[in-house]
Design an enzyme around this catalytic site. Sequence first.
Site, PDB file in Angstrom:
ATOM      1  N   SER A 121      35.414   2.535  26.791  1.00 33.35           N
ATOM      2  CA  SER A 121      34.330   2.649  25.204  1.00 33.35           C
ATOM      3  C   SER A 121      34.215   4.596  25.242  1.00 33.35           C
ATOM      4  O   SER A 121      34.971   5.333  27.061  1.00 33.35           O
ATOM      5  CB  SER A 121      32.913   1.917  25.517  1.00 33.35           C
ATOM      6  N   ASP A 122      33.216   4.602  24.599  1.00 39.97           N
ATOM      7  CA  ASP A 122      33.310   6.858  24.416  1.00 39.97           C
ATOM      8  C   ASP A 122      32.153   6.257  25.191  1.00 39.97           C
ATOM      9  O   ASP A 122      31.428   4.852  25.668  1.00 39.97           O
ATOM     10  CB  ASP A 122      33.206   7.176  22.910  1.00 39.97           C
ATOM     11  N   TRP A 123      31.326   7.713  25.544  1.00 36.56           N
ATOM     12  CA  TRP A 123      30.043   7.299  26.715  1.00 36.56           C
ATOM     13  C   TRP A 123      29.115   7.122  25.635  1.00 36.56           C
ATOM     14  O   TRP A 123      28.148   7.315  25.242  1.00 36.56           O
ATOM     15  CB  TRP A 123      29.889   8.779  26.489  1.00 36.56           C
TER      16      TRP A 123
END
Length: 742
Positions: A266-268
Amino acid sequence: MTTTPQLSSSSQQAMLKAEALLQKMTLSEKLGQLNQVSGQYGGISADLRQAIQSGNVSSVINEVDTPTINELQRIAVEESRLGIPLLIGRDVIHGFTTVFPIPLGQAATWCEQTIEAGARIAAIEAASRGVNWTFAPMIDITRDPRWGRIAESLGEDPYLCSRLGGAMIKGFQTESLNERTAIAACAKHFAGYGYCESGRDYSFANISENELRNTVLPPFKMAADLGVATFMPSFSDLNGVPASGNHWLMQQVLRDEWQYQGFVVSDWGSIRDLTVHGLSEDDKHAALLAFNAGIDMEMVSDCYAKHLPELLSENKVDESKIEQMVRRILQLKYALGLFENAQTNSEEFVALANHEHLLAAKDAATKSCVLLKNADNILPLDSSQLASIAVIGPLADDKYEQLGTWIFDGDEQHSVTCLSAIKALAGADTKITFEKGLDTTRSQSEEHFSKVINAAQDSDIAIMVMGEESILSGEAHSRTNIDLPGAQVQLIEQVVATGTPVILVIMAGRPLTIANVNDKVSALLYAWHPGSMGGEAVADLLFGRAVPSGKLPVTFPRVVGQVPIYYSQKSSGRPATNETFVHQNNIPVRATQTSLGMTANHLDVHFSPLYPFGFGLSYATFDYSEIRLSEHRLTMESSITASVTISNRSEVDSQEIVQLYIRDLVASTTRPIKELKGFKRLPIKAYSSIDVDFEINAELLGFYGPNNTFITEPGRFNVWIAPHSDTTNYQVFELVSEALNN
Ligand code: GLC
């Protein structure tokens, strides 16, 4: 089924070992492999130590202190039950300690070798510190310079982005991931991030599937086919479904259609963001949606860690799918050789920012600068003819700002600024006067202008280094007004008014709207944010020790109101033409509604860009012959060759980026008026000519049609071979189907 080629070199062993290990893992240990936590910047808290010992941490992001990384790895390998090593992730976007031009600047080189070399050096420096995974390349297509992340992109065109993004992946991953200096790459941000409305970051884009498949997805398909180790979803909402919860993207396209074998991180906090988007009720619901979409590892937020056990006990998720996710992650760790050795001895690597690396950064910066204007061939400067030079501007001597966005590990001590490089190149008797003029690029104060004016008046030439501070582009740093910030335009105008010729060098993370100064200056060199060696690259170009060769990877609008503006636009039913365009200042009072050209243009600005995609001047002059076609009829199985002869009519050896464009004149979905389908960067010596050939086959002409399947349709095509996209002379050929041919 295609395996991930890059992993294929050790993928068989990696898969077998991963399978064997998986069989030994408890559920808790399996879930632990889906978890990436943030580093503590040189420390290891008791909680982090305990989490690793319990097998609850698979990866750490943002730790670059080697002793700390080695201790984290030691804890994982020696103090956890199964000794599974960690992925150490970092944003190594355009260099590590040696900083290369921002990716948008690197794209202006149109040079795969240069970009691969830069990524290779970045990987070597990152690996020497224990980093084994980078979150790059960013291969989002965007046509919106308001968007701050255009700085990290490879521009507006899917073909150019695919070739250059592929070079970056090869540079990071090398031929085999278990090569000691290889680091895993990450294709991001999948997908449609660059189309966010008004260029505002993190927001939403409504993109038809046809546009997605023809423009946005091709670079990601390239990355998947090439064997990029990982993917990352975008923060943005795509057609109402944020990418981190988008089953169509992550499962139907990435897994079912593309058969991608790597894993998705995932992104942050992007899984947690699903609730903020309004796709999920809470973290637990977000975990379910992201899991079902196919996000394998969660970056930093803990929705998976907290809620997957519960979802499993409620039979809402399946352990076999958890095992599939873990398998992918373990395979990468085996492929990277981490089970053999997870420790890093920096002594075994070359030094950071060594001479060779800095030279490579200078080469990339030199090739990335784009000469946009050179009135009366004022450039290159002859230092022996210049008794005095005024170097002006807030970016002329700023070691930090020239590095650009996303340079967590850059070290400004290695930067060479324009001022210092100009001083080194100017004649011994040349007087150099430096005036910043503005404290920062955003300063509105004109208090220092008088000193600048005096310096310009007393000098033979004024070199102004202006633009954007690095913080004005990059993530979450979009701008509605993309003019030169602060009082820079006023400063330029006042220096021009002295009558001293002005050479304007712009450093920026995006195309700026510079029409308001473009006509006033004698020459204009666009340096993007050129990195550590940007100053030497700029000075070499200004004084002719190097010849400008860069070309624009993105269109330069006249005004921001034209955005989105890009070369590969559709025709529309009433395309604007010079004949029909009437500027609003020339419209007769009480003109009747239909008395003007009824075409697809604005009234207040000409429909053309200030500078088109692919444009860039040289000190050499190149003449292109008419295009020659080996045939004018192409079958589905054959190919034809399109050729030109390019003559360098100057005394200057140079490199030319030759571009192949094609237009499908009639198709079952409208096609762009021109599409880049090939390019070559070629050395052409002074007073010499070369023949350049491009092969055209049916595959090159394919596109996603009304059913969003890849098709090739018979018909007529225009073909250009040109120095940039705004070119006219073309040839026509016809693609015929076999039936028609018999
Ligand atoms: C950021 C960015 C992403 C980056 C990640 C880790 O928010 O969107 O590109 O790789 O977080 O820093």
